[in-house]
Design an enzyme around this catalytic site. Structure first.
Site, mmCIF file in Angstrom:
data_model
loop_
_atom_site.group_PDB
_atom_site.id
_atom_site.type_symbol
_atom_site.label_atom_id
_atom_site.label_comp_id
_atom_site.label_asym_id
_atom_site.label_seq_id
_atom_site.Cartn_x
_atom_site.Cartn_y
_atom_site.Cartn_z
ATOM 1 N N GLU A 79 0.944 -3.835 -14.056
ATOM 2 C CA GLU A 79 -0.255 -3.924 -13.219
ATOM 3 C C GLU A 79 -1.495 -3.996 -14.108
ATOM 4 O O GLU A 79 -1.662 -3.193 -15.006
ATOM 5 C CB GLU A 79 -0.308 -2.694 -12.295
ATOM 6 N N CYS A 134 -4.982 5.182 -19.383
ATOM 7 C CA CYS A 134 -4.158 4.118 -19.979
ATOM 8 C C CYS A 134 -4.483 3.745 -21.420
ATOM 9 O O CYS A 134 -3.576 3.635 -22.243
ATOM 10 C CB CYS A 134 -4.253 2.868 -19.121
ATOM 11 N N LYS A 170 1.405 -6.174 -21.428
ATOM 12 C CA LYS A 170 0.591 -5.118 -20.816
ATOM 13 C C LYS A 170 -0.008 -4.206 -21.897
ATOM 14 O O LYS A 170 -1.208 -3.904 -21.879
ATOM 15 C CB LYS A 170 1.443 -4.313 -19.825
HETATM 16 N N1 LIG Z 1 -4.275 3.947 -13.472
HETATM 17 C C1 LIG Z 1 -4.419 2.700 -13.837
HETATM 18 O O1 LIG Z 1 -5.521 2.152 -13.833
HETATM 19 C C2 LIG Z 1 -3.238 1.888 -14.275
HETATM 20 C C3 LIG Z 1 -3.371 0.514 -14.395
HETATM 21 C C4 LIG Z 1 -2.277 -0.236 -14.764
HETATM 22 C C5 LIG Z 1 -1.078 0.398 -15.032
HETATM 23 N N2 LIG Z 1 -0.964 1.752 -14.934
HETATM 24 C C6 LIG Z 1 0.346 2.362 -15.184
HETATM 25 O O2 LIG Z 1 0.956 2.640 -13.937
HETATM 26 C C7 LIG Z 1 1.754 3.834 -14.006
HETATM 27 C C8 LIG Z 1 1.295 4.807 -12.938
HETATM 28 O O3 LIG Z 1 -0.043 5.167 -13.197
HETATM 29 P P1 LIG Z 1 -0.928 5.939 -12.128
HETATM 30 O O4 LIG Z 1 -2.310 5.954 -12.669
HETATM 31 O O5 LIG Z 1 -0.675 5.384 -10.776
HETATM 32 O O6 LIG Z 1 -0.265 7.402 -12.229
HETATM 33 P P2 LIG Z 1 -0.457 8.611 -11.223
HETATM 34 O O7 LIG Z 1 -0.220 9.831 -12.018
HETATM 35 O O8 LIG Z 1 -1.714 8.449 -10.449
HETATM 36 O O9 LIG Z 1 0.743 8.433 -10.169
HETATM 37 C C9 LIG Z 1 2.085 8.587 -10.486
HETATM 38 C C10 LIG Z 1 2.781 9.275 -9.314
HETATM 39 O O10 LIG Z 1 4.189 9.272 -9.552
HETATM 40 C C11 LIG Z 1 4.721 10.452 -8.999
HETATM 41 N N3 LIG Z 1 6.034 10.703 -9.580
HETATM 42 C C12 LIG Z 1 6.348 11.041 -10.862
HETATM 43 N N4 LIG Z 1 7.678 11.133 -11.009
HETATM 44 C C13 LIG Z 1 8.239 10.877 -9.809
HETATM 45 C C14 LIG Z 1 9.564 10.799 -9.344
HETATM 46 N N5 LIG Z 1 10.617 11.017 -10.146
HETATM 47 N N6 LIG Z 1 9.763 10.511 -8.035
HETATM 48 C C15 LIG Z 1 8.725 10.272 -7.217
HETATM 49 N N7 LIG Z 1 7.440 10.314 -7.606
HETATM 50 C C16 LIG Z 1 7.192 10.605 -8.886
HETATM 51 C C17 LIG Z 1 3.697 11.508 -9.314
HETATM 52 O O11 LIG Z 1 3.819 12.619 -8.450
HETATM 53 C C18 LIG Z 1 2.373 10.739 -9.113
HETATM 54 O O12 LIG Z 1 1.874 10.909 -7.801
HETATM 55 C C19 LIG Z 1 1.585 4.328 -15.435
HETATM 56 O O13 LIG Z 1 2.661 3.842 -16.198
HETATM 57 C C20 LIG Z 1 0.297 3.689 -15.902
HETATM 58 O O14 LIG Z 1 0.276 3.504 -17.278
HETATM 59 C C21 LIG Z 1 -2.021 2.496 -14.533
#
Ligand SMILES: NC(=O)c1ccc[n+]([C@@H]2O[C@H](COP(=O)([O-])OP(=O)(O)OC[C@H]3O[C@@H](n4cnc5c(N)ncnc54)[C@H](O)[C@@H]3O)[C@@H](O)[C@H]2O)c1
Length: 463
Positions: free
Chosen positions: A162, A278, A222
């Site tokens: 993403e 990130c 990414k």
């Molecule tokens: N935040 C950003 O801007 C962004 C942009 C691009 C990519 N990413 C990537 O996307 C991924 C997610 O990032 P995010 O910011 O959404 O994280 P986040 O911490 O906001 O959300 C992750 C969610 O996953 C849940 N979770 C963890 N383990 C779990 C499991 N086994 N079963 C069910 N739920 C579970 C957590 O409770 C949490 O709510 C990361 O790898 C990040 O690097 C983030």
């Protein structure tokens, strides 16, 4: 292959908005976003849309239309896995805090738990989509875990990183520069899986913006994108220090180089440094992978981006102390902005946390105001650093819900997030409420220097 049910594991900053937009444009597909965290799911289901767990401009509008129609938020992870043909893994992948690769490598335990669970639960073929940012070749591990789960069903793994930026996520999702899909196009099943995901995005993304590659190129792209973006910030920040010493202006330099079409004008604003969940984590990951492969020069090259960012944050905090006559002990400082950038309530790795921590170490009293970050999150952020006890931290932190309350009797205001509202404040009134000389340390270069100096402020910006 027609997808009727999608499950997304992880209802965070990526899973929530991304799935809302997929549901918005594919009303015939049931999209269920699941999470272990009950509080988070309850907030996604809250009748009052202002209580959604994340703040993102435009999110409420999309969720309000799709939720309950074909968009659902649930804690029933197994149920959603069972009924879905396509499962996105969008869980967090933080930097490891223990063991081998501590402080560098991505902690993949949450991703692995998801894979093991999918392997255990699945009773029919599944397409598993990596949405989380993962190190190169993670898909291989996921494939191996799934295949060895003994369920006897077929799994196709796709990488679909993403690229949304928090604060503009809904726009980025609505009109993405590109959608990247990595898959195995050497097998029939692989091709079908890629096409199934292409079809979902094609509901609203022009075909020419959907890029398909092999899985490893996708995973590496990414990490590379984030490394390049962060590198630009560190590059301009490194020159901001040179500007301060020489009398050149970083704003003028940014403008001059940004007009070169080979360079471009975006991501050239000098600041107190980048934050967010990130950039640092993904670069550390890139550094770790490079080192593991013995590519020490590559690793050191990218590591400097982080070194420079840490330096910029430290330098900003030290500059406050130096200007306040080398002591901030017992002095009250208003901190405007805690989120790592404007238009988000996300404070992960925010520069504000580190600047505040340095100031607290010097016994400054901080009055913090942010339009969207909750006070409990701010307290959590400072305590999480473990620099001192929670009891000790409490003595130095005052969290305010009104910016004008934060400046009463303050010696200085530090701007740490570029929230637009800061530009509209009555700075004359603020000046009158502060101790004199009244200092402003603008860590985002957003305020009007001439206007503030005319009022009487001692105004300090970056570069
Ligand atoms: N935040 C950003 O801007 C962004 C942009 C691009 C990519 N990413 C990537 O996307 C991924 C997610 O990032 P995010 O910011 O959404 O994280 P986040 O911490 O906001 O959300 C992750 C969610 O996953 C849940 N979770 C963890 N383990 C779990 C499991 N086994 N079963 C069910 N739920 C579970 C957590 O409770 C949490 O709510 C990361 O790898 C990040 O690097 C983030």
């Amino acid at each position: 292959m027609k997808i009727k049910n999608i499950c997304c594991i992880g209802a965070g900053y990526v899973g929530g908005p991304t799935m809302s937009v997929i549901a918005q444009h594919n009303p015939e597909i049931k999209v269920t976003v699941v999470d272990l965290n009950k509080e988070r799911i309850d907030a996604w289901n809250d009748k009052n849309l202002n209580n959604l767990p994340i703040y993102e401009p435009g999110l409420i509008e999309v969720v309000s239309k799709a939720r309950g129609r074909n968009l659902f938020f649930s804690n029933d992870i197994d149920g959603a896995i069972k009924e879905s043909e396509m499962i996105f893994i969008s869980v967090n992948t933080p930097t490891k805090t223990y063991g081998t690769g501590k402080g560098m490598a991505a902690d993949l335990k949450y991703v692995e738990l998801c894979a093991r669970n999918i392997g255990k639960i699945a009773k029919s073929d599944k397409i598993v989509v990596e949405k989380s940012t993962l190190p190169v070749k993670t898909a291989e591990s996921i494939q191996s875990i799934l295949e060895n789960a003994g369920s006897g069903v077929n799994f196709e793994i796709l990488s679909n990183p993403e690229f949304l930026a928090e604060g503009t996520a809904m726009r980025d999702l609505a009109i993405p520069d590109r959608v990247l899909i990595g898959g195995n196009d050497k097998t029939e099943e692989g091709k079908k899986a890629i096409q199934a995901l292409v079809d979902i995005y094609s509901s609203w993304v022009p075909k020419e913006n959907i890029l398909t590659t092999n899985v490893w190129s996708s995973e590496l792209s990414k990490l590379t994108a984030n490394a390049f973006l962060a590198q630009r910030i560190s590059s301009i920040n490194s020159l901001s220090e040179l500007c301060e010493r020489t009398g050149a202006s970083i704003g003028e330099v940014s403008k001059a180089i940004g007009m070169d079409s080979r360079i471009g004008s975006k991501f050239l604003n000098a600041s107190v440094g980048f934050g967010g969940s990130c950039f640092q984590k993904d670069i550390l990951n890139l550094v770790y992978i490079s080192r593991s492969l013995g590519l020490n020069e590559v690793a050191e090259y990218w590591n400097q981006v982080i070194v420079m960012n840490t330096h910029q944050r430290d330098r900003f905090a030290k500059n406050i102390i130096k200007n306040l006559y080398n002591t901030v002990s017992g002095k009250s400082i208003a901190i405007f902005g805690w989120a790592f950038k404007k238009d988000t309530n996300d404070s992960r790795e925010s520069a504000a946390i580190y600047v505040a921590d340095t100031l607290i170490s010097e016994h400054a009293i901080l009055n913090i105001y942010d339009p969207k970050v909750s006070s409990s999150q701010m307290i959590f952020d400072i305590n999480y650093l473990n620099t001192r006890s929670e009891f000790e931290n409490k003595k130095y932190l005052n969290i305010k819900s009104d910016p004008y309350k934060a400046v009463e009797g303050a010696h200085a205001v530090a701007i740490l997030t570029e929230w637009d509202e800061f530009k509209t404040y009555n700075w004359k009134k603020i000046y009158q409420m502060m101790k004199k000389p009244a200092f402003i340390f603008d860590g985002r270069n957003i305020l009007d220097k001439d206007h503030l100096e005319e009022i009487g402020f001692n105004y300090n910006s970056i570069g």
